[in-house]
Design an enzyme around this catalytic site. Structure first.
Site, mmCIF file in Angstrom:
data_model
loop_
_atom_site.group_PDB
_atom_site.id
_atom_site.type_symbol
_atom_site.label_atom_id
_atom_site.label_comp_id
_atom_site.label_asym_id
_atom_site.label_seq_id
_atom_site.Cartn_x
_atom_site.Cartn_y
_atom_site.Cartn_z
ATOM 1 N N ASP A 1 22.373 7.450 52.666
ATOM 2 C CA ASP A 1 23.627 7.313 53.378
ATOM 3 C C ASP A 1 23.256 6.938 54.816
ATOM 4 O O ASP A 1 22.114 7.146 55.236
ATOM 5 C CB ASP A 1 24.405 8.635 53.328
ATOM 6 C CG ASP A 1 25.709 8.582 54.102
ATOM 7 O OD1 ASP A 1 26.455 7.601 53.951
ATOM 8 O OD2 ASP A 1 25.962 9.530 54.864
ATOM 9 N N ASN B 1 29.929 4.401 53.415
ATOM 10 C CA ASN B 1 31.358 4.167 53.612
ATOM 11 C C ASN B 1 31.554 3.746 55.063
ATOM 12 O O ASN B 1 31.064 4.415 55.969
ATOM 13 C CB ASN B 1 32.174 5.446 53.380
ATOM 14 C CG ASN B 1 32.296 5.832 51.923
ATOM 15 O OD1 ASN B 1 31.986 5.057 51.031
ATOM 16 N ND2 ASN B 1 32.749 7.052 51.682
ATOM 17 N N ASP C 1 25.535 7.290 58.205
ATOM 18 C CA ASP C 1 25.998 8.213 59.244
ATOM 19 C C ASP C 1 25.703 9.653 58.859
ATOM 20 O O ASP C 1 26.118 10.124 57.810
ATOM 21 C CB ASP C 1 27.496 8.028 59.497
ATOM 22 C CG ASP C 1 27.842 6.617 59.951
ATOM 23 O OD1 ASP C 1 26.999 5.984 60.626
ATOM 24 O OD2 ASP C 1 28.947 6.138 59.640
#
Length: 184
Positions: free
Chosen positions: A7, A51, A9
């Site tokens: 991922d 995302n 962040d």
């Protein structure tokens, strides 16, 4: 092929409640860039699945996101590492897309890009339950870091998926992974 999915962040860079909206706001988690470099030097193909609903919310545009990712890639390169691909969901939660984690679309895209039926055993590192839920659906080995939202997830009332390993940060995960016997 040794694939690894991170991922962004909270894992690679500091997370912000108001989103990372510019290259100037992108600040690496201490040790994360060096961890990526170490993993790359040991033959791992390091991928990012993130995302980025700030796009869908109109907080920044695609060229700004590209500039943020270029800064991240240059930092990895300067440390002797490489990010082999960045997969991102540009949608807001209201779009109900298949690529926004916890849905598995980004992970399906990664499997398709590398010609794999699933991602069984591929390490996936996140700082949130939704990262783990998306990765779990394609059989990834699940890893949570305490950086970003990780501590909050651990203190919450929702259990982590069975088998999730917890690490202090990406550097600690890299130490763990690189310390595993070959073929395990």
């Amino acid at each position: 092929m040794k694939l690894l999915i991170l991922d962004r962040d909270g894992v690679i860079n500091e997370d912000r409640d108001d989103y990372v909206k510019s290259p100037e706001e992108w600040v690496p988690v201490p040790g994360s860039i060096e961890a990526i470099a170490r993993l790359h030097r040991e033959g791992w193909r390091v991928l990012v699945a993130t995302n980025q609903s700030g796009l869908g919310r109109g907080l920044f545009d695609t060229s700004t996101l590209n500039a943020i990712h270029l800064k991240m890639q240059k930092a990895a390169s300067a440390a002797g590492g490489r990010l082999d691909a960045i997969f991102f969901c540009p949608h807001s939660p209201d779009d109900h897309c298949e690529c926004r984690k916890p849905r598995p679309g980004l992970f399906r895209d990664i499997a398709a890009r590398f010609g794999l039926a699933d991602l069984h055993g591929v390490p996936a590192v996140g700082d949130s339950l939704r990262d783990l839920q998306a990765a779990q659906q394609l059989g990834c080995a699940l890893h949570l870091v305490r950086t970003g939202k990780g501590e909050r997830e651990l203190a919450g009332d929702k259990p982590l998926p069975e088998g999730t390993r917890v690490h202090a940060d990406l550097a600690a995960f890299a130490d763990w992974l690189l310390g595993q016997p070959a073929g395990s």
